[in-house]
Design a protein around this motif. Structure first.
Motif, PDB file in Angstrom:
ATOM      1  N   ALA A  73      -8.658   3.261   3.103  1.00 25.76           N
ATOM      2  CA  ALA A  73     -10.011   3.729   3.399  1.00 25.76           C
ATOM      3  C   ALA A  73     -10.672   4.203   2.104  1.00 25.76           C
ATOM      4  N   ILE A  74     -11.985   4.287   2.151  1.00 25.98           N
ATOM      5  CA  ILE A  74     -12.743   4.851   1.032  1.00 25.98           C
ATOM      6  C   ILE A  74     -13.810   5.783   1.587  1.00 25.98           C
ATOM      7  N   LYS A  75     -14.321   6.632   0.727  1.00 32.18           N
ATOM      8  CA  LYS A  75     -15.462   7.482   1.049  1.00 32.18           C
ATOM      9  C   LYS A  75     -16.573   7.113   0.076  1.00 32.18           C
ATOM     10  N   ALA A  76     -17.806   7.172   0.547  1.00 33.98           N
ATOM     11  CA  ALA A  76     -18.955   6.842  -0.290  1.00 33.98           C
ATOM     12  C   ALA A  76     -20.094   7.805   0.036  1.00 33.98           C
ATOM     13  N   ASP A  77     -20.822   8.215  -1.001  1.00 30.58           N
ATOM     14  CA  ASP A  77     -21.941   9.128  -0.811  1.00 30.58           C
ATOM     15  C   ASP A  77     -22.824   9.090  -2.057  1.00 30.58           C
ATOM     16  N   ALA A  78     -23.934   9.797  -2.019  1.00 30.51           N
ATOM     17  CA  ALA A  78     -24.831   9.870  -3.171  1.00 30.51           C
ATOM     18  C   ALA A  78     -25.528  11.220  -3.193  1.00 30.51           C
ATOM     19  N   THR A  79     -25.829  11.680  -4.408  1.00 29.20           N
ATOM     20  CA  THR A  79     -26.538  12.938  -4.594  1.00 29.20           C
ATOM     21  C   THR A  79     -27.601  12.764  -5.677  1.00 29.20           C
ATOM     22  N   MET A  80     -28.523  13.712  -5.709  1.00 29.84           N
ATOM     23  CA  MET A  80     -29.500  13.822  -6.790  1.00 29.84           C
ATOM     24  C   MET A  80     -29.118  15.072  -7.579  1.00 29.84           C
ATOM     25  N   PRO A  81     -28.358  14.908  -8.665  1.00 29.35           N
ATOM     26  CA  PRO A  81     -27.860  16.080  -9.394  1.00 29.35           C
ATOM     27  C   PRO A  81     -28.960  17.039  -9.868  1.00 29.35           C
ATOM     28  N   GLU A  82     -30.077  16.505 -10.336  1.00 29.08           N
ATOM     29  CA  GLU A  82     -31.148  17.374 -10.831  1.00 29.08           C
ATOM     30  C   GLU A  82     -31.773  18.218  -9.713  1.00 29.08           C
ATOM     31  N   HIS A  83     -31.734  17.715  -8.497  1.00 29.89           N
ATOM     32  CA  HIS A  83     -32.317  18.442  -7.353  1.00 29.89           C
ATOM     33  C   HIS A  83     -31.258  19.179  -6.549  1.00 29.89           C
ATOM     34  N   ARG A  84     -30.019  18.941  -6.859  1.00 28.20           N
ATOM     35  CA  ARG A  84     -28.866  19.561  -6.193  1.00 28.20           C
ATOM     36  C   ARG A  84     -28.861  19.351  -4.677  1.00 28.20           C
ATOM     37  N   HIS A  85     -29.103  18.107  -4.293  1.00 28.93           N
ATOM     38  CA  HIS A  85     -28.972  17.758  -2.873  1.00 28.93           C
ATOM     39  C   HIS A  85     -28.553  16.303  -2.754  1.00 28.93           C
ATOM     40  N   GLY A  86     -28.134  15.946  -1.564  1.00 30.04           N
ATOM     41  CA  GLY A  86     -27.708  14.579  -1.304  1.00 30.04           C
ATOM     42  C   GLY A  86     -28.687  13.855  -0.401  1.00 30.04           C
ATOM     43  N   MET A  87     -28.166  12.844   0.246  1.00 29.87           N
ATOM     44  CA  MET A  87     -28.991  12.072   1.177  1.00 29.87           C
ATOM     45  C   MET A  87     -29.130  12.837   2.487  1.00 29.87           C
ATOM     46  N   ASN A  88     -30.113  12.457   3.267  1.00 28.55           N
ATOM     47  CA  ASN A  88     -30.289  13.040   4.598  1.00 28.55           C
ATOM     48  C   ASN A  88     -29.379  12.367   5.622  1.00 28.55           C
ATOM     49  N   TYR A  89     -28.694  11.307   5.210  1.00 21.47           N
ATOM     50  CA  TYR A  89     -27.794  10.553   6.079  1.00 21.47           C
ATOM     51  C   TYR A  89     -26.410  10.533   5.449  1.00 21.47           C
ATOM     52  N   LYS A  90     -25.366  10.460   6.273  1.00 17.48           N
ATOM     53  CA  LYS A  90     -23.998  10.328   5.763  1.00 17.48           C
ATOM     54  C   LYS A  90     -23.576   8.884   5.994  1.00 17.48           C
ATOM     55  N   PRO A  91     -23.360   8.135   4.919  1.00 15.83           N
ATOM     56  CA  PRO A  91     -22.975   6.730   5.107  1.00 15.83           C
ATOM     57  C   PRO A  91     -21.549   6.588   5.623  1.00 15.83           C
ATOM     58  N   SER A  92     -21.328   5.525   6.363  1.00 14.22           N
ATOM     59  CA  SER A  92     -19.984   5.185   6.843  1.00 14.22           C
ATOM     60  C   SER A  92     -19.441   4.080   5.943  1.00 14.22           C
ATOM     61  N   ALA A  93     -18.113   3.931   5.941  1.00 14.94           N
ATOM     62  CA  ALA A  93     -17.486   2.856   5.165  1.00 14.94           C
ATOM     63  C   ALA A  93     -16.383   2.250   6.026  1.00 14.94           C
ATOM     64  N   ALA A  94     -16.541   0.990   6.385  1.00 12.06           N
ATOM     65  CA  ALA A  94     -15.578   0.299   7.247  1.00 12.06           C
ATOM     66  C   ALA A  94     -14.863  -0.794   6.461  1.00 12.06           C
ATOM     67  N   SER A  95     -13.556  -0.866   6.629  1.00  9.69           N
ATOM     68  CA  SER A  95     -12.763  -1.892   5.954  1.00  9.69           C
ATOM     69  C   SER A  95     -13.065  -3.259   6.553  1.00  9.69           C
TER      70      SER A  95
END
Length: 132
Positions: A73-95
């Motif tokens: 399995a893997i985990k995937a996500d994204a953030t905006m470091p300068e704004h100190r927040h991430g996405m409003n959605y949590k992505p899924s990752a399916a094999s």
């Protein structure tokens, strides 16, 4: 003695060929490749140009290096470091099998620099993208 050298050369050539074949097998057309100590990871977005304010998909290929195991399995996500927040959605990752994963639920709601992060097999991979 010459026969032994010939055998060693043949084994070395086969090992080199296998290593090259493995590296080529890890290629994902149009993808960005990230390297870790035990794994290589390639990813691409669909569509290729990440849209602002619209959902997109991330296709991922994980390739173990010599002696490493394929992560289940893997985990995937994204953030905006300068704004100190991430996405409003949590992505899924399916094999999808064979080291391929499909990650859905991505949406960059603001322009600027986003840091995409993947976790696989105990390794962390990051890449920055700018969305205008």
């Amino acid at each position: 003695m010459e026969e032994r050298r010939s055998t060693l050369r043949r084994h070395a050539a086969l090992a080199l060929l296998a290593a090259c074949a493995g590296a080529q097998a890890c290629d994902l057309p149009g993808a960005k490749r990230l390297e870790g100590p035990k794994l290589a990871l390639a990813y691409r977005t669909v569509p290729a140009q990440i849209p602002l304010g619209a959902h997109f998909v991330v296709e991922i290929l994980v390739c173990p290096k010599a002696g490493a195991a394929m992560p289940a399995a893997i985990k995937a996500d994204a953030t905006m470091p300068e704004h100190r927040h991430g996405m409003n959605y949590k992505p899924s990752a399916a094999s999808q099998g064979g080291g391929r994963f499909r990650s859905e639920g991505w949406l960059f709601h603001m322009p600027g620099r986003w840091e995409i992060a993947f976790e696989a097999g105990g390794e962390r991979f990051t890449d920055s993208v700018r969305i205008e």
